[in-house]
Each structure stands twice: as C-alpha cells, then as structure tokens.
Design a protein around this motif. Sequence first.
Motif, PDB file in Angstrom:
ATOM      1  N   ARG A 199       0.900  -1.243   0.054  1.00  6.63           N
ATOM      2  CA  ARG A 199       0.047   0.006   0.231  1.00  6.63           C
ATOM      3  C   ARG A 199       0.844   1.183  -0.104  1.00  6.63           C
ATOM      4  O   ARG A 199       1.953   1.259   0.741  1.00  6.63           O
TER       5      ARG A 199
ATOM      6  N   GLU B 208       1.478   4.111   1.191  1.00 11.94           N
ATOM      7  CA  GLU B 208       1.087   5.101   2.547  1.00 11.94           C
ATOM      8  C   GLU B 208       2.321   5.726   2.996  1.00 11.94           C
ATOM      9  O   GLU B 208       3.254   5.306   2.448  1.00 11.94           O
TER      10      GLU B 208
ATOM     11  N   GLY C 265       5.047   1.149  12.169  1.00  8.51           N
ATOM     12  CA  GLY C 265       3.682   0.242  12.102  1.00  8.51           C
ATOM     13  C   GLY C 265       3.090   0.653  10.835  1.00  8.51           C
ATOM     14  O   GLY C 265       2.119   0.001  10.811  1.00  8.51           O
ATOM     15  N   ARG C 266       3.542   1.261   9.826  1.00  8.18           N
ATOM     16  CA  ARG C 266       2.817   1.729   8.639  1.00  8.18           C
ATOM     17  C   ARG C 266       3.960   1.890   7.541  1.00  8.18           C
ATOM     18  O   ARG C 266       4.884   2.299   7.706  1.00  8.18           O
ATOM     19  N   TYR C 267       3.792   0.577   6.812  1.00 12.79           N
ATOM     20  CA  TYR C 267       5.023   0.284   5.814  1.00 12.79           C
ATOM     21  C   TYR C 267       4.328   0.225   4.502  1.00 12.79           C
ATOM     22  O   TYR C 267       3.100   0.027   4.329  1.00 12.79           O
TER      23      TYR C 267
ATOM     24  N   PHE D 235       3.961  -4.631   3.677  1.00 10.15           N
ATOM     25  CA  PHE D 235       3.831  -5.251   5.095  1.00 10.15           C
ATOM     26  C   PHE D 235       3.512  -6.436   5.158  1.00 10.15           C
ATOM     27  O   PHE D 235       3.017  -6.928   3.754  1.00 10.15           O
TER      28      PHE D 235
ATOM     29  N   GLN E 225       0.773  -9.770   6.117  1.00  6.51           N
ATOM     30  CA  GLN E 225      -0.505 -10.190   6.800  1.00  6.51           C
ATOM     31  C   GLN E 225      -0.661 -11.529   6.954  1.00  6.51           C
ATOM     32  O   GLN E 225      -0.125 -12.416   6.090  1.00  6.51           O
TER      33      GLN E 225
ATOM     34  N   LYS F  52      -9.649   9.383  10.442  1.00 10.47           N
ATOM     35  CA  LYS F  52      -8.388   9.503  11.516  1.00 10.47           C
ATOM     36  C   LYS F  52      -8.310  11.066  11.676  1.00 10.47           C
ATOM     37  O   LYS F  52      -7.427  11.341  12.566  1.00 10.47           O
TER      38      LYS F  52
ATOM     39  N   ARG G 145     -14.669  -0.175   9.490  1.00  7.26           N
ATOM     40  CA  ARG G 145     -13.600  -0.887   8.584  1.00  7.26           C
ATOM     41  C   ARG G 145     -13.402  -0.225   7.251  1.00  7.26           C
ATOM     42  O   ARG G 145     -14.354   0.529   6.659  1.00  7.26           O
TER      43      ARG G 145
ATOM     44  N   THR H 222      -3.860  -0.985  15.741  1.00  4.99           N
ATOM     45  CA  THR H 222      -4.686  -2.042  15.401  1.00  4.99           C
ATOM     46  C   THR H 222      -3.839  -3.113  14.881  1.00  4.99           C
ATOM     47  O   THR H 222      -3.176  -2.940  13.714  1.00  4.99           O
TER      48      THR H 222
ATOM     49  N   ARG I 288       3.101  -5.116  13.194  1.00  8.09           N
ATOM     50  CA  ARG I 288       2.576  -4.536  14.275  1.00  8.09           C
ATOM     51  C   ARG I 288       2.650  -5.781  15.758  1.00  8.09           C
ATOM     52  O   ARG I 288       2.806  -5.530  16.765  1.00  8.09           O
TER      53      ARG I 288
HETATM   54  P1  ATP Z   1      -5.363   1.487   9.275  1.00 11.97           P
HETATM   55  O1  ATP Z   1      -6.543   1.668   9.770  1.00 11.97           O
HETATM   56  O2  ATP Z   1      -4.276   1.150  10.317  1.00 11.97           O
HETATM   57  O3  ATP Z   1      -4.970   1.929   7.743  1.00 11.97           O
HETATM   58  P2  ATP Z   1      -6.466  -0.700   7.761  1.00 11.97           P
HETATM   59  O4  ATP Z   1      -7.846  -0.900   8.143  1.00 11.97           O
HETATM   60  O5  ATP Z   1      -6.123   0.075   6.455  1.00 11.97           O
HETATM   61  O6  ATP Z   1      -5.699  -0.252   8.813  1.00 11.97           O
HETATM   62  P3  ATP Z   1      -6.763  -3.642   6.974  1.00 11.97           P
HETATM   63  O7  ATP Z   1      -7.064  -3.512   5.717  1.00 11.97           O
HETATM   64  O8  ATP Z   1      -7.999  -3.866   8.017  1.00 11.97           O
HETATM   65  O9  ATP Z   1      -6.043  -2.315   7.704  1.00 11.97           O
HETATM   66  O10 ATP Z   1      -5.631  -4.572   7.395  1.00 11.97           O
HETATM   67  C1  ATP Z   1      -5.193  -5.255   8.434  1.00 11.97           C
HETATM   68  C2  ATP Z   1      -4.400  -5.337   9.202  1.00 11.97           C
HETATM   69  O11 ATP Z   1      -3.177  -5.039   8.544  1.00 11.97           O
HETATM   70  C3  ATP Z   1      -4.199  -3.813  10.222  1.00 11.97           C
HETATM   71  O12 ATP Z   1      -5.082  -3.845  11.221  1.00 11.97           O
HETATM   72  C4  ATP Z   1      -2.852  -3.756  10.325  1.00 11.97           C
HETATM   73  O13 ATP Z   1      -2.503  -4.444  11.575  1.00 11.97           O
HETATM   74  C5  ATP Z   1      -2.248  -4.244   9.106  1.00 11.97           C
HETATM   75  N1  ATP Z   1      -1.919  -3.236   8.457  1.00 11.97           N
HETATM   76  C6  ATP Z   1      -2.530  -2.437   7.514  1.00 11.97           C
HETATM   77  N2  ATP Z   1      -1.983  -1.421   6.640  1.00 11.97           N
HETATM   78  C7  ATP Z   1      -0.750  -1.900   7.035  1.00 11.97           C
HETATM   79  C8  ATP Z   1       0.598  -0.647   6.736  1.00 11.97           C
HETATM   80  N3  ATP Z   1       0.664  -0.025   5.937  1.00 11.97           N
HETATM   81  N4  ATP Z   1       1.473  -1.328   7.299  1.00 11.97           N
HETATM   82  C9  ATP Z   1       1.606  -2.162   8.427  1.00 11.97           C
HETATM   83  N5  ATP Z   1       0.470  -2.728   8.839  1.00 11.97           N
HETATM   84  C10 ATP Z   1      -0.604  -2.781   8.085  1.00 11.97           C
END
Ligand code: ATP
Length: 432
Positions: free
Chosen positions: A115, A117, A122-124, A127, A129, A212, A260, A282, A312
């Motif tokens: 993504r 971002e 904690g945001r990469y 990343f 899953q 946010k 969500r 999260t 995370r």
């Molecule tokens: P956020 O609100 O933090 O952007 P999201 O709702 O976009 O999260 P989901 O698409 O539900 O996230 O992804 C499930 C999980 O994947 C998240 O809860 C988070 O732990 C992790 N995650 C999502 N985006 C990232 C990111 N850019 N870097 C690291 N971890 C991520």
Amino acid sequence: MSKTLQAVRGMNDILPDDAETWEHFEDIVRDWLKSYGYRPIRMPIVEPTPLFKRAIGEVTDIVEKEMYSFEDALNGEQLTLRPEGTASCVRAAIQHNLVAGGGPQRLYYHGPMFRHERPQKGRYRQFHQIGVEALGFSGPDVDAEHIIMCARLWEELGLEDVALELNSLGSAAERAQHRAALIAYLEEHKAQLDEDGQRRLYSNPLRILDTKNPALQELVDGAPRLADYLGEDSRAHFEAVQVLLKDAGIPFRINHRLVRGLDYYNRTVFEWVTTRLGAQGTVCAGGRYDGLVEQLGGKPTPAAGFAMGVERLLALWQECGGGGEPAAPDAYVVHLGESARRLAFRAAEALRTHGFAVLLHCGEGSFKSQMKKADASGAAVALVIGEDEAAAGEIGLKPLRGPGGQQRVSLESLSEAMAAILYPEEEEDGGV
Ligand code: ATP
Ligand code: MG
C-alpha cells in the motif's frame, strides 16, 4: 563511484536476527491455525486491478490512493500489487470452484501486501498479513470462532493490552437506511467536514465515520448510529456472537464507529487494538462479508474473515518479552589439517543424520580462533578434530556451556555421546 542502492522507501529488509523471530512466530501461527482446522492457500502477489476496485470499493483509501498499479508493458493489462488478501482468496475460490465443489472452506494465507502510504512506525508500503477466511458459513458461530481463535493466539504469544472492539454493519438494506440519515446529518455540518469528508459525503458517507482526522471526532461521535437501523435478523446475529464471546470469557467494547476501511463488510466487524504501539494500534481486523463472493462473480456464498498485521503483532510480541533468543547450533566443528577436515565433514553429517544442528568451520583459522568462533556461535558443544584425532579416527567433544570435561569418541558413538551431553536427564532415566 556509483551511489549505493537502497531498498524502496517503506519496504523493509528483515535481517537474520529478526527473520528468526518471524519464523518462530510463523511456526506458532501455523500450529494455531491447524488446531482450528484452517488450511493453507497461496495466491499470486499480482492481480488484475479491477479485482480490487470491485472488491474493496472505488471510494476507499486503498483504491483511491494506496494501490501500486501498473500496466503490463507487454500486453497492456492493468495490474496491481495486492493491497490485501481477501479479494485474491475469494477470486481463487471462485475460479477453482472450491465452495461449490468442496463445501465450506476454512482457509489461511500469509505474505506481503503493498500500500502506498506514508511510512511511519507500524505503517509500511510493503507489510505482511496473515489472513484467515471462512467461506460458506452464514452463522454467528464462525464469527465468534474467529474472534476466539485470535484471543487464543494472543494468549499463546503472551501478548498484553490487546482489546477487542466490535460492531455490526447490518445488511445492505439496513445500511442504505442509515446512509440516508447519515447524509442528512452530515449535510447539516458540511462546513466542518475535511476534504475527504466533503468528497465522500454522497459517494461513501459511512467511510467518514472511519476518519482518522482528530478535528472530526466530535462530529462523527454525534452521527446517527448504524446500530439503531439494524433489523431483527442482524440484531439476533450480533447478539449470538456476543453470547459466544461472553461464554469464552472474552471482554469487548461495542464501538459504533467501527466501520472498517473496506466496502465489502456486513454484519459483524471487529478490531483488536493495543495502546502499546502508539498511533498504529490495530493489530488485527476483520468481519463478515456475505456479499463479496457474488459481487466477484461467484454463487451467493456467506463468508467471514480477518487479517493480522504481522509487523505490528511482532512489535507487540517483542514489547511483551516474546520472540526469544537467536537459534544456536548444537555443535560447532573445529578442525585443523587435511585429514581432520575430511573427518570433520563425516562427523558433521553423522550428527545431522541424528537431527543435530551443526555448524562446520569453513575457511582457515588456528585452533584458538576457531574455538572463539565456536563459543560465539552459542553452540553447546565443540567438536575438536586435530591431527591426533584424525589419525585415531576419533573426535574430541568439548562441552562449551554445561559441566563435563573433554572426551574422545569414535565416529560411531558420536551422536550418542552428543545426546548424553545435551540431554543428561534422559540418559539417567535410561531413555534417549
Ligand atoms: P489502518 O486503519 O491502520 O490503515 P486498515 O484498516 O487499512 O488499517 P486492514 O486493511 O484492515 O487495515 O488490514 C488489516 C491489518 O493489517 C491492520 O489492522 C494492520 O495491523 C495491518 N496493516 C494495514 N496496513 C498496514 C501498513 N501499511 N503497514 C503495516 N501494517 C498494516
Ligand atoms: Mg489503511
């Protein structure tokens, strides 16, 4: 001299010390998933772009601004590095007729997601899953199973301060009614909305609740609640999930604003949130998505799932003292001279045959420097093979950590002697 090349911003190398922790984590996760009957599935990392537009929704953060999309230079096809796994997993299930042919499916996958971002703790941009999907189950039981299995994993990992937030998004019809009320409310406060909010007011107002932006918190707190628009079935479903959670002793908080970031959810949605990781708290999120399979061209199939953010979770695991020590070999083989080297290879292989992890010294080095390396490796035992030992066809065994002195053994009795050093209690009991 040319400039040294660097990894793409927001995409991390995971170096051996950390990668060992990742593997340890993945081992635990695999056993945990098996204990609930989930089976692995592996999908490609690149998918046709329309898949994500259709599944996640055009008016979402992911599709609007976070996707790594590109055109295949050879055939002009629009492709995207997957930003999440559910869409791919459902596409695969439809394409291979998994549910229609094989009944309900409990599936999991893990791997990198992409993504675009702003990188921060904690945001990469790349990343990882671990995703869990249950296809073909309509009841509240599987929703509860997902949440309960998460709680068990947190327990097994020794995680602290992870709280469960829960909400119900109802059905599409119920959301439509709520949507009308929400738009009316937001129109009244239109001037207060930020740019994203203004833009989404009519295209995706529910998403505004997910904002946010701290300046909007009060406004969205006062917005009409979806909970007040749920019909009897949705209400009963949500109640049943809560009963099962209470039976399991899992505390939760109903968060009316939990909607969500992806459009495909309905009914139960949940997030596991920690206060220990700062803003990116999260660690796991998911819910029910009954409409998605049909939306992607399959037969109507109820479904639910969740995804854990590995970076995370690992950060939290380490915060809570998890992760463990780097793996050390059982033995380090020190040798000097041509015939000693040949015996060293045979000794190392003999031990590996019996399941021991062995590091064989490669390259030059005096006995002294090799012994230093043996010590630094964390090995329990040094195998010492000099010219004397080689001539006798024997191997010196020197415990590096526990008690006991150096001894010499034949190649045939090597693994037994190793076991006696590594597992002395079992020897006393007469077992191996
Ligand atoms: P956020 O609100 O933090 O952007 P999201 O709702 O976009 O999260 P989901 O698409 O539900 O996230 O992804 C499930 C999980 O994947 C998240 O809860 C988070 O732990 C992790 N995650 C999502 N985006 C990232 C990111 N850019 N870097 C690291 N971890 C991520
Ligand atoms: Mg996001």
